[in-house]
Design a protein around this motif. Structure first.
Motif, PDB file in Angstrom:
ATOM      1  N   GLU A 176     -12.335  10.181   2.214  1.00 43.31           N
ATOM      2  CA  GLU A 176     -11.791   8.849   1.929  1.00 43.31           C
ATOM      3  C   GLU A 176     -10.722   8.919   0.848  1.00 43.31           C
ATOM      4  N   GLU A 177     -10.972   9.729  -0.171  1.00 38.89           N
ATOM      5  CA  GLU A 177      -9.997   9.859  -1.267  1.00 38.89           C
ATOM      6  C   GLU A 177      -8.678  10.438  -0.748  1.00 38.89           C
ATOM      7  N   THR A 178      -8.780  11.456   0.106  1.00 43.70           N
ATOM      8  CA  THR A 178      -7.562  12.084   0.646  1.00 43.70           C
ATOM      9  C   THR A 178      -6.782  11.088   1.505  1.00 43.70           C
ATOM     10  N   LEU A 179      -7.535  10.317   2.296  1.00 41.16           N
ATOM     11  CA  LEU A 179      -6.901   9.321   3.177  1.00 41.16           C
ATOM     12  C   LEU A 179      -6.141   8.270   2.359  1.00 41.16           C
ATOM     13  N   ILE A 180      -6.781   7.796   1.320  1.00 45.41           N
ATOM     14  CA  ILE A 180      -6.178   6.734   0.512  1.00 45.41           C
ATOM     15  C   ILE A 180      -5.014   7.258  -0.322  1.00 45.41           C
ATOM     16  N   LYS A 181      -5.169   8.470  -0.836  1.00 43.90           N
ATOM     17  CA  LYS A 181      -4.075   9.051  -1.627  1.00 43.90           C
ATOM     18  C   LYS A 181      -2.844   9.227  -0.727  1.00 43.90           C
ATOM     19  N   ALA A 182      -3.084   9.742   0.478  1.00 46.73           N
ATOM     20  CA  ALA A 182      -1.980   9.945   1.422  1.00 46.73           C
ATOM     21  C   ALA A 182      -1.300   8.612   1.742  1.00 46.73           C
ATOM     22  N   SER A 183      -2.107   7.582   1.938  1.00 45.57           N
ATOM     23  CA  SER A 183      -1.559   6.264   2.278  1.00 45.57           C
ATOM     24  C   SER A 183      -0.743   5.697   1.129  1.00 45.57           C
TER      25      SER A 183
ATOM     26  N   GLY B 123       8.621   2.413  -0.867  1.00 51.38           N
ATOM     27  CA  GLY B 123       8.792   1.204  -1.671  1.00 51.38           C
ATOM     28  C   GLY B 123       7.979   0.016  -1.189  1.00 51.38           C
ATOM     29  N   ILE B 124       6.854   0.264  -0.544  1.00 51.00           N
ATOM     30  CA  ILE B 124       5.999  -0.835  -0.083  1.00 51.00           C
ATOM     31  C   ILE B 124       4.964  -1.141  -1.165  1.00 51.00           C
ATOM     32  N   MET B 125       4.935  -2.405  -1.576  1.00 50.13           N
ATOM     33  CA  MET B 125       4.068  -2.795  -2.682  1.00 50.13           C
ATOM     34  C   MET B 125       2.642  -3.099  -2.210  1.00 50.13           C
ATOM     35  N   TYR B 126       1.714  -2.842  -3.058  1.00 53.77           N
ATOM     36  CA  TYR B 126       0.322  -3.270  -2.849  1.00 53.77           C
ATOM     37  C   TYR B 126      -0.274  -3.440  -4.233  1.00 53.77           C
ATOM     38  N   ASN B 127      -1.187  -4.388  -4.369  1.00 57.24           N
ATOM     39  CA  ASN B 127      -1.761  -4.537  -5.707  1.00 57.24           C
ATOM     40  C   ASN B 127      -3.070  -3.776  -5.822  1.00 57.24           C
ATOM     41  N   LYS B 128      -3.558  -3.699  -7.030  1.00 57.88           N
ATOM     42  CA  LYS B 128      -4.735  -2.868  -7.289  1.00 57.88           C
ATOM     43  C   LYS B 128      -5.972  -3.411  -6.580  1.00 57.88           C
ATOM     44  N   ALA B 129      -5.944  -4.720  -6.303  1.00 53.97           N
ATOM     45  CA  ALA B 129      -7.123  -5.331  -5.671  1.00 53.97           C
ATOM     46  C   ALA B 129      -7.178  -5.063  -4.166  1.00 53.97           C
TER      47      ALA B 129
ATOM     48  N   ASN C 137      -9.219  -0.376   0.273  1.00 51.71           N
ATOM     49  CA  ASN C 137      -8.822   0.899   0.877  1.00 51.71           C
ATOM     50  C   ASN C 137      -8.405   0.712   2.328  1.00 51.71           C
ATOM     51  N   SER C 138      -9.186  -0.099   3.006  1.00 49.73           N
ATOM     52  CA  SER C 138      -8.941  -0.345   4.419  1.00 49.73           C
ATOM     53  C   SER C 138      -7.567  -0.990   4.642  1.00 49.73           C
ATOM     54  N   GLU C 139      -7.231  -1.947   3.787  1.00 49.83           N
ATOM     55  CA  GLU C 139      -5.931  -2.625   3.912  1.00 49.83           C
ATOM     56  C   GLU C 139      -4.783  -1.660   3.626  1.00 49.83           C
ATOM     57  N   ILE C 140      -4.991  -0.823   2.622  1.00 48.11           N
ATOM     58  CA  ILE C 140      -3.948   0.150   2.257  1.00 48.11           C
ATOM     59  C   ILE C 140      -3.707   1.121   3.414  1.00 48.11           C
ATOM     60  N   PHE C 141      -4.785   1.597   3.988  1.00 40.94           N
ATOM     61  CA  PHE C 141      -4.653   2.551   5.105  1.00 40.94           C
ATOM     62  C   PHE C 141      -3.992   1.867   6.304  1.00 40.94           C
ATOM     63  N   SER C 142      -4.397   0.636   6.537  1.00 47.48           N
ATOM     64  CA  SER C 142      -3.822  -0.117   7.658  1.00 47.48           C
ATOM     65  C   SER C 142      -2.315  -0.309   7.460  1.00 47.48           C
ATOM     66  N   LYS C 143      -1.928  -0.649   6.224  1.00 48.37           N
ATOM     67  CA  LYS C 143      -0.502  -0.831   5.894  1.00 48.37           C
ATOM     68  C   LYS C 143       0.272   0.457   6.149  1.00 48.37           C
ATOM     69  N   ALA C 144      -0.326   1.563   5.704  1.00 46.98           N
ATOM     70  CA  ALA C 144       0.340   2.860   5.841  1.00 46.98           C
ATOM     71  C   ALA C 144       0.504   3.222   7.320  1.00 46.98           C
ATOM     72  N   LEU C 145      -0.516   2.985   8.106  1.00 43.59           N
ATOM     73  CA  LEU C 145      -0.415   3.301   9.540  1.00 43.59           C
ATOM     74  C   LEU C 145       0.616   2.413  10.234  1.00 43.59           C
ATOM     75  N   GLU C 146       0.655   1.143   9.815  1.00 47.75           N
ATOM     76  CA  GLU C 146       1.644   0.222  10.385  1.00 47.75           C
ATOM     77  C   GLU C 146       3.056   0.703  10.088  1.00 47.75           C
ATOM     78  N   LEU C 147       3.251   1.123   8.836  1.00 54.21           N
ATOM     79  CA  LEU C 147       4.564   1.616   8.417  1.00 54.21           C
ATOM     80  C   LEU C 147       4.930   2.878   9.204  1.00 54.21           C
ATOM     81  N   TYR C 148       3.950   3.747   9.355  1.00 53.56           N
ATOM     82  CA  TYR C 148       4.176   5.002  10.087  1.00 53.56           C
ATOM     83  C   TYR C 148       4.581   4.692  11.535  1.00 53.56           C
TER      84      TYR C 148
END
Lengths: 181, 118
Positions: B74-81, B89-95, B98-109
């Motif tokens: 999970e840590e590797t997945l989130i760090k990569a994302s 330059g895609i923003m995300y806040n600390k709150a 993990n799931s949202e961050i990964f989803s954002k990253a996959l969407e961008l990809y």
């Protein structure tokens, strides 16, 4: 005090089931799929699948969902995800219609079916993902089934220049179709 | 003269065991996959450097996960994302979960692959 202890115990012991399912079709083929759901109890394996004006392969039911190349979709847990209603008979799983949250600008249909949402409950969870892909001339490209033995860990299959990966994360499920690097 | 068949027969037996233990390449990963060999998959669009880095980290995470280390997976997945989102330059806040961050990253990809394709 006893109630609080019981509540804490329930939170610790309660199994985590996927809240949302994200599907990314990152290749240039049409992806047709069914998401399998199975009860948390028992052995009956009904399918949950979207029905409606989607392309239907052959004449059998249930219909497969179509996700075109470079589209993605989410089966979200927002207000009435099918897994959340309290009681359902397994056979009714064949007449589901999930909440489908689509990416902006997607030509696909965004529909909900509150009745189906009421019918499905916490008695069900994600179990597998059956799929096939067609090219622009409707030729079969590949088909398969992502059926992870352990839902908590990732799995990957590849062949024919395409890699399909199952990523579980925080109780959610991500399925990515991509070209093999 | 008496011919000794023991040695050649043992050798054949060992060879038989050796070849029967060999797995075809990709066999374990393709149990459930049926490709149509008459169709040609179009060439993958050449990914940019950040996409390659993101993808290799995902592969690394999958291997870690398959080896049973869920936390590190999970840590590797989130760090990569996060790295991938930061690089673009895609923003995300600390709150953000993990799931949202990964989803954002996959969407961008996915978006970037589609752009390359066009």
């Amino acid at each position: 005090m006893k109630k609080i202890i019981l509540l804490i115990m329930a939170l610790i012991v309660a199994p985590v089931f996927p809240n949302s399912i994200f599907v990314f079709n990152n290749v240039d083929f049409d992806l047709y799929y069914l998401i399998g759901a199975r009860p948390t109890d028992g052995t009956y394996y009904p399918y949950l699948s979207s029905r409606g004006p989607y392309t239907q392969p052959g004449s059998s039911t249930p219909y497969f969902v179509l996700l075109e190349g470079f589209e993605n979709t989410t089966y979200a847990h927002a207000s009435g995800f099918p897994f959340d209603s309290p009681v359902t008979l397994p056979a009714s799983a064949q007449i589901s219609h999930w909440t489908r949250t689509l990416t902006p600008g997607s030509p696909a249909i965004n529909t909900t079916n509150s009745l189906a949402q009421m019918m499905f409950g916490s008695t069900h969870r994600y179990s597998e993902f059956k799929f096939f892909m067609l090219d622009e001339n409707d030729n079969h490209v590949l088909s398969g089934n992502i059926d992870p033995i352990d839902l908590d860990f990732p799995s990957e299959m590849s062949g024919f220049g395409i890699t399909i990966t199952y990523f579980p994360l925080d109780g959610d499920v991500f399925i990515l179709f991509d070209y093999t690097p | 003269m008496k011919t000794n068949y023991v040695k050649p027969l043992s050798f054949l037996f060992v060879l038989l065991i050796f070849f029967s233990c060999q797995k075809e390449e990709g066999e374990t990963n393709q149990q459930n996959l049926t490709p149509n060999s008459d169709i040609t998959v179009s060439a993958r669009p050449t990914p940019s450097e950040d996409m390659i880095t993101f993808l290799s980290s995902l592969s690394e995470a999958v291997i870690i996960g398959q080896n049973g280390n869920k936390k590190e997976y999970e840590e590797t997945l989130i760090k990569a994302s996060k790295d991938f989102l930061d690089m673009n330059g895609i923003m995300y806040n600390k709150a953000t979960s993990n799931s949202e961050i990964f989803s954002k990253a996959l969407e961008l990809y996915s978006q970037k692959t589609n752009n390359l394709k066009n």
